[in-house]
Design a protein around this motif. Structure first.
Motif, mmCIF file in Angstrom:
data_model
loop_
_atom_site.group_PDB
_atom_site.id
_atom_site.type_symbol
_atom_site.label_atom_id
_atom_site.label_comp_id
_atom_site.label_asym_id
_atom_site.label_seq_id
_atom_site.Cartn_x
_atom_site.Cartn_y
_atom_site.Cartn_z
ATOM 1 N N UNK A 191 0.812 -1.213 0.000
ATOM 2 C CA UNK A 191 0.000 0.000 0.000
ATOM 3 C C UNK A 191 0.845 1.263 0.000
ATOM 4 N N UNK A 192 1.925 1.255 0.767
ATOM 5 C CA UNK A 192 2.819 2.422 0.785
ATOM 6 C C UNK A 192 3.402 2.654 -0.606
ATOM 7 N N UNK A 193 3.934 1.591 -1.198
ATOM 8 C CA UNK A 193 4.530 1.707 -2.529
ATOM 9 C C UNK A 193 3.479 2.103 -3.558
ATOM 10 N N UNK A 194 2.304 1.492 -3.486
ATOM 11 C CA UNK A 194 1.219 1.827 -4.398
ATOM 12 C C UNK A 194 0.745 3.255 -4.230
ATOM 13 N N UNK A 195 0.673 3.728 -3.001
ATOM 14 C CA UNK A 195 0.244 5.097 -2.736
ATOM 15 C C UNK A 195 1.214 6.127 -3.284
ATOM 16 N N UNK A 196 2.474 5.740 -3.385
ATOM 17 C CA UNK A 196 3.473 6.638 -3.968
ATOM 18 C C UNK A 196 3.439 6.595 -5.492
ATOM 19 N N UNK A 197 2.593 5.721 -6.046
ATOM 20 C CA UNK A 197 2.444 5.661 -7.493
ATOM 21 C C UNK A 197 3.406 4.717 -8.182
ATOM 22 N N UNK A 198 4.090 3.882 -7.422
ATOM 23 C CA UNK A 198 5.074 2.987 -8.019
ATOM 24 C C UNK A 198 4.520 1.586 -8.254
ATOM 25 N N UNK B 247 -7.595 -2.421 -5.872
ATOM 26 C CA UNK B 247 -8.761 -1.546 -6.084
ATOM 27 C C UNK B 247 -8.954 -0.581 -4.914
ATOM 28 N N UNK B 248 -9.109 -1.044 -3.667
ATOM 29 C CA UNK B 248 -9.295 -0.069 -2.586
ATOM 30 C C UNK B 248 -8.049 0.791 -2.348
ATOM 31 N N UNK B 249 -6.859 0.197 -2.499
ATOM 32 C CA UNK B 249 -5.630 0.992 -2.305
ATOM 33 C C UNK B 249 -5.537 2.094 -3.349
ATOM 34 N N UNK B 250 -5.856 1.758 -4.595
ATOM 35 C CA UNK B 250 -5.786 2.725 -5.684
ATOM 36 C C UNK B 250 -6.812 3.837 -5.499
ATOM 37 N N UNK B 251 -8.014 3.463 -5.100
ATOM 38 C CA UNK B 251 -9.053 4.476 -4.906
ATOM 39 C C UNK B 251 -8.669 5.485 -3.821
#
Length: 130
Positions: free
Chosen positions: A11-18, A48-52
């Protein structure tokens, strides 16, 4: 608890857009002994929820250029459909090797970029000192 930690870091990595899948898929395959096809499916549904949530924050911070989103999303959906069909015909072992090669290439490009491009912080300090 182990899966929660994997999800947290993804989630941290995904939230940073990576892309949280760069953490989630290898962690599930290597440390949890999950088949690569299952790990990819888990990544897709959990993203899906992390991206949203990340999207809401990025829109709020005005970090989204909407005129770029439409063509990228449109062709991304077409690519996702094509990739899903292809993945059904490839063995898990081949998918594992393709994903590993992809991660290796991304890592090489990132390391090269770090060495070949001077950091903005250092270059702005050197112009001030002159």
């Amino acid at each position: 608890m182990f899966y929660g930690l994997i999800g947290f870091f993804a989630g941290i990595i995904g939230g940073m857009g990576m892309g949280g899948g760069t953490i989630l898929i290898p962690a599930l395959v290597l440390f949890a002994n999950i088949d690569p096809k299952i790990a990819q499916s888990i990544n897709l549904i959990s993203s899906i929820p992390m991206t949203l949530m990340a999207l809401v924050i990025h829109i709020k911070n005005k970090n989204v250029v909407f005129k770029l989103v439409v063509p990228i999303a449109l062709f991304g959906v077409i690519g996702a459909i094509f990739g899903s069909f292809v993945a059904n015909y490839l063995s898990s072992e081949i998918l594992r090797k393709i994903f590993g090669a992809f991660l290796l290439l991304v890592g090489i490009f990132e390391v090269k970029k770090g060495f070949c491009q001077p950091s903005k912080k250092n270059s702005s300090q050197s112009t001030r000192e002159e």
